[in-house]
Design an enzyme around this catalytic site. Structure first.
Site, PDB file in Angstrom:
ATOM      1  N   CYS A   2      -4.447 -12.982   3.844  1.00  0.00           N
ATOM      2  CA  CYS A   2      -3.123 -12.705   4.396  1.00  0.00           C
ATOM      3  C   CYS A   2      -2.438 -14.047   4.618  1.00  0.00           C
ATOM      4  O   CYS A   2      -2.826 -14.803   5.501  1.00  0.00           O
ATOM      5  CB  CYS A   2      -3.218 -11.919   5.701  1.00  0.00           C
ATOM      6  SG  CYS A   2      -1.594 -11.568   6.437  1.00  0.00           S
ATOM      7  N   GLU A 104       1.065  -9.071   0.128  1.00  0.00           N
ATOM      8  CA  GLU A 104      -0.017  -9.433  -0.771  1.00  0.00           C
ATOM      9  C   GLU A 104       0.563  -9.550  -2.177  1.00  0.00           C
ATOM     10  O   GLU A 104       1.588  -8.938  -2.487  1.00  0.00           O
ATOM     11  CB  GLU A 104      -1.147  -8.392  -0.756  1.00  0.00           C
ATOM     12  CG  GLU A 104      -1.904  -8.289   0.557  1.00  0.00           C
ATOM     13  CD  GLU A 104      -2.777  -9.500   0.871  1.00  0.00           C
ATOM     14  OE1 GLU A 104      -2.753 -10.481   0.094  1.00  0.00           O
ATOM     15  OE2 GLU A 104      -3.462  -9.477   1.904  1.00  0.00           O
TER      16      GLU A 104
END
Length: 223
Positions: A2, A104
């Site tokens: 992340c 993402e």
């Protein structure tokens, strides 16, 4: 992993979702939070939860300088209890990191990686699992930093990326914050992440200077 996320929410929603004991001031909407910046975290002390701003990129208490924080942005759940950089924080300093969603990037065999914005499917927020540390600068000043804990991507997100943040459902906030909870407990929790929505967005998020609502618009709107 992340590496980017956003938080755009009212103080009232933050207070209710995380059962905060202190009132929250207005939170500036952020659509492109990046490592090295201050992010909101929820910590618990003596049974009371409060919101604080910590620098994203963990600096272990034993670090000689702050540069290590540039690398310690994500911590793998399966090794968090063993690695020297995180072991102390795992045992004593856990936190929840509020997010309206995270990004993402897909990994295509050819062509440009496409960013996706992943947001909660039914709740107003996501709670990313985090750890925090307190470090003293060479001049004696206190600096508090944090790291996002990650795990294997679930079936929904695996086609986009093989890693994702460990997401703590609302009914498990206390479980994560409890230092007695084991890695095995958390691995079981990781197997049941909250409902999510994933949608492709424009490439604007690739530039840390961009930070507005157009970043989370679906591709057809983002252009």
């Amino acid at each position: 992993m992340c590496g980017r996320f956003g938080l755009f929410v009212t103080p009232e929603v933050l207070e209710e979702y995380f059962s905060l004991d202190d009132l929250v001031a207005a939170v500036e909407p952020r659509y492109n939070l990046t490592p090295g910046r201050a992010v909101a975290v929820v910590r618990e002390r003596d049974g009371k939860r409060s919101l604080a701003a910590l620098q994203w990129g963990l600096i272990p208490f034993w670090a000689k300088d702050a540069t290590i924080g540039r690398k310690l942005v994500n911590a793998r759940l399966d090794s968090v209890a063993e690695k020297p950089a995180y072991r102390e924080a795992w045992q004593r300093r856990r936190c929840l990191i509020p997010a309206s969603g995270f990004y993402e990037w897909s990994e295509p065999k050819g062509g440009r990686k496409r960013p996706y914005f992943i947001r909660p499917g039914s709740e107003p927020l996501l709670a990313l699992a985090g750890l925090w540390e307190r470090w003293r600068t060479p001049t004696g000043e206190k600096l508090e930093t944090c790291v996002i804990v990650t795990t294997d991507a679930n079936a929904q997100l695996a086609p986009i990326h093989d890693r994702m943040p460990l997401l703590i459902p609302r009914d498990a906030h206390a479980l994560w914050l409890d230092p007695q909870t084991t890695v095995e407990d958390m691995l079981q929790l990781a197997a049941r992440p909250p409902a999510l929505e994933a949608r492709p967005v424009g490439f604007g998020v690739n530039d840390p200077k961009n930070d507005d609502e157009t970043l989370i618009a679906p591709v057809a709107e983002a252009g």
